[in-house]
Design an enzyme around this catalytic site. Structure first.
Site, PDB file in Angstrom:
ATOM      1  N   TYR A   1       1.394 -16.160 -14.056  1.00 34.34           N
ATOM      2  CA  TYR A   1       2.476 -15.366 -14.637  1.00 34.34           C
ATOM      3  C   TYR A   1       1.972 -14.706 -15.912  1.00 34.34           C
ATOM      4  O   TYR A   1       1.456 -15.377 -16.806  1.00 34.34           O
ATOM      5  CB  TYR A   1       3.695 -16.243 -14.952  1.00 34.34           C
TER       6      TYR A   1
ATOM      7  N   TYR B   1      -2.257  -8.030  -4.398  1.00 32.49           N
ATOM      8  CA  TYR B   1      -1.684  -6.739  -4.789  1.00 32.49           C
ATOM      9  C   TYR B   1      -2.514  -6.124  -5.920  1.00 32.49           C
ATOM     10  O   TYR B   1      -2.945  -4.963  -5.842  1.00 32.49           O
ATOM     11  CB  TYR B   1      -0.229  -6.895  -5.234  1.00 32.49           C
TER      12      TYR B   1
ATOM     13  N   ASP C   1       7.014   9.200   3.749  1.00 28.90           N
ATOM     14  CA  ASP C   1       7.425   7.838   3.420  1.00 28.90           C
ATOM     15  C   ASP C   1       7.721   7.101   4.717  1.00 28.90           C
ATOM     16  O   ASP C   1       8.344   7.673   5.617  1.00 28.90           O
ATOM     17  CB  ASP C   1       8.682   7.852   2.531  1.00 28.90           C
TER      18      ASP C   1
ATOM     19  N   VAL D   1       8.002  -0.644 -15.028  1.00 24.01           N
ATOM     20  CA  VAL D   1       8.902   0.507 -14.945  1.00 24.01           C
ATOM     21  C   VAL D   1      10.296   0.031 -14.520  1.00 24.01           C
ATOM     22  O   VAL D   1      10.447  -0.813 -13.638  1.00 24.01           O
ATOM     23  CB  VAL D   1       8.373   1.546 -13.947  1.00 24.01           C
TER      24      VAL D   1
ATOM     25  N   LYS E   1      -5.080  -2.670  -6.021  1.00 19.60           N
ATOM     26  CA  LYS E   1      -5.025  -1.581  -6.998  1.00 19.60           C
ATOM     27  C   LYS E   1      -6.361  -1.445  -7.737  1.00 19.60           C
ATOM     28  O   LYS E   1      -6.800  -0.330  -8.060  1.00 19.60           O
ATOM     29  CB  LYS E   1      -3.887  -1.820  -7.994  1.00 19.60           C
TER      30      LYS E   1
ATOM     31  N   PHE F   1      12.927 -17.336 -17.913  1.00 21.06           N
ATOM     32  CA  PHE F   1      12.014 -18.463 -18.078  1.00 21.06           C
ATOM     33  C   PHE F   1      12.016 -18.938 -19.538  1.00 21.06           C
ATOM     34  O   PHE F   1      12.196 -18.148 -20.465  1.00 21.06           O
ATOM     35  CB  PHE F   1      10.586 -18.083 -17.678  1.00 21.06           C
TER      36      PHE F   1
ATOM     37  N   PHE G   1      11.200   4.205  -5.479  1.00 22.10           N
ATOM     38  CA  PHE G   1      11.758   4.203  -6.839  1.00 22.10           C
ATOM     39  C   PHE G   1      11.171   5.319  -7.706  1.00 22.10           C
ATOM     40  O   PHE G   1      11.840   6.312  -8.027  1.00 22.10           O
ATOM     41  CB  PHE G   1      11.531   2.817  -7.458  1.00 22.10           C
ATOM     42  N   ILE G   2       9.910   5.198  -8.059  1.00 16.38           N
ATOM     43  CA  ILE G   2       9.293   6.218  -8.916  1.00 16.38           C
ATOM     44  C   ILE G   2       9.143   7.523  -8.145  1.00 16.38           C
ATOM     45  O   ILE G   2       9.363   8.612  -8.683  1.00 16.38           O
ATOM     46  CB  ILE G   2       7.935   5.732  -9.453  1.00 16.38           C
TER      47      ILE G   2
ATOM     48  N   LYS H   1      15.214  -2.011  -4.039  1.00 11.37           N
ATOM     49  CA  LYS H   1      14.104  -2.967  -4.055  1.00 11.37           C
ATOM     50  C   LYS H   1      14.582  -4.421  -4.050  1.00 11.37           C
ATOM     51  O   LYS H   1      13.780  -5.339  -3.912  1.00 11.37           O
ATOM     52  CB  LYS H   1      13.214  -2.715  -5.276  1.00 11.37           C
TER      53      LYS H   1
END
Length: 312
Positions: free
Chosen positions: A272, A143, A35, A173, A147, A204, A13-14, A181
């Protein structure tokens, strides 16, 4: 001026938006994309004139794929971005080990490195204030943890080698070239698809959660600027504004010419983020970056592209 540019994850994507922007800005530069196409689509690179190799950067093959290519700058965007992955070994190997390989490549070639960090490292913020880069980190899933460790690795490696390594800490983003995706595309795209098909947009309860949504064109501009940072560091990349889910639906209605009411349902997740907002002071003061797109303008342009009214 960059002569040789390497982009990992350049079909994503980016990454694809970045590759095409760099191609336009630096027409005399050579751009090489690596990639593994596990979460990318070749269609994102329509119009790209450089070289693309299939490669998993967390393996040793990365060193052989670019042995004749000496990058001045490496934009490292390759990573597992599916935040629902619970296989900790897989996430850490692909993201952290992959980044370590990229840093070794950079060291061998004396390259500048710009890498994708994530606002998820901040965790579930209770107070509703803009998030500064130096605030305490509290990653809530593997995840985000990967990072967070990448940020630590970048700092340590920069101090040890004097390489310039700059993190771009992306917030939410959205924009063109994210359709591949699927369910992991932005909430804005998901809601657009629901409304386009005549369904009420589902969010939600009660739609007052807020996110810092940043249009991909702004994210790309910040990423390119980051290569010119005065030193190794990390920058927030957001819009600097927090927008409620209800307002996102309002702006989508305006762009589509519809009048859908939201359909509210219970949040199924234990973790969340209720609120995110980037403090953009640092990147503005050090690099002069100011986002060009408000959420309303970004959604309008995005919908115009999706509807075929304008070209990307």
């Amino acid at each position: 001026m960059f002569h040789n540019i390497l982009i990992t994850g350049g079909a994503g994507f980016i990454g694809s938006n970045l590759a095409l922007k760099l191609q336009k800005e630096y027409p005399n530069s050579k751009i090489l994309i690596l990639d593994d196409f596990s979460s990318a689509n070749f269609k994102n690179l329509k119009g790209f004139k450089g070289i693309v190799y299939s490669c998993d950067v967390s393996t040793d093959e990365v060193f052989f794929k670019i042995e004749d290519f000496k990058p001045d700058v490496i934009f490292h965007l390759a990573s597992i971005t599916d935040t629902t992955v619970t296989d900790q070994e897989y996430m850490m190997r692909r993201n952290v080990d992959g980044f370590k390989n990229v840093l070794e490549l950079a060291y061998d070639n004396e390259s500048i490195v710009v890498y994708a960090s994530s606002a998820s490292v901040y965790g579930n913020v209770r107070e509703k204030v803009p998030l500064k880069e130096d605030r305490e980190k509290s990653p809530e899933n593997v995840y985000a943890f990967s990072k967070y460790i990448m940020d630590n690795l970048a700092q340590e490696f920069a101090e040890k080698t004097s390489l310039k390594i700059v993190g771009v800490r992306y917030f939410n983003v959205y924009g063109p070239r994210e359709a591949h995706k699927g369910k992991f595309a932005s909430m804005i795209y998901q809601l657009y698809l629901q409304m386009k098909s005549g369904q009420r947009p589902r969010i939600f309860k009660w739609g007052e959660q807020k996110r810092d949504f940043v249009y991909v064109k702004d994210a790309v501009d910040a990423t390119i600027l980051a290569a010119k940072a005065p030193r190794s560091t990390v920058y927030n990349v957001g819009s600097g504004e927090a927008t409620s889910f209800n307002d996102v639906i309002k702006y989508l209605n305006q762009a589509l010419g519809t009048d859908f009411e939201p359909e509210y349902f219970d949040c199924p997740y234990d973790f969340y983020q209720e609120y995110t907002q980037a403090d953009m002071t640092k990147i503005k003061e050090e690099l002069g970056f100011v986002p060009r797109y408000s959420i309303q303008r970004g959604i309008k342009e995005y919908v115009d592209i999706l509807e075929g009214r304008i070209n990307e």
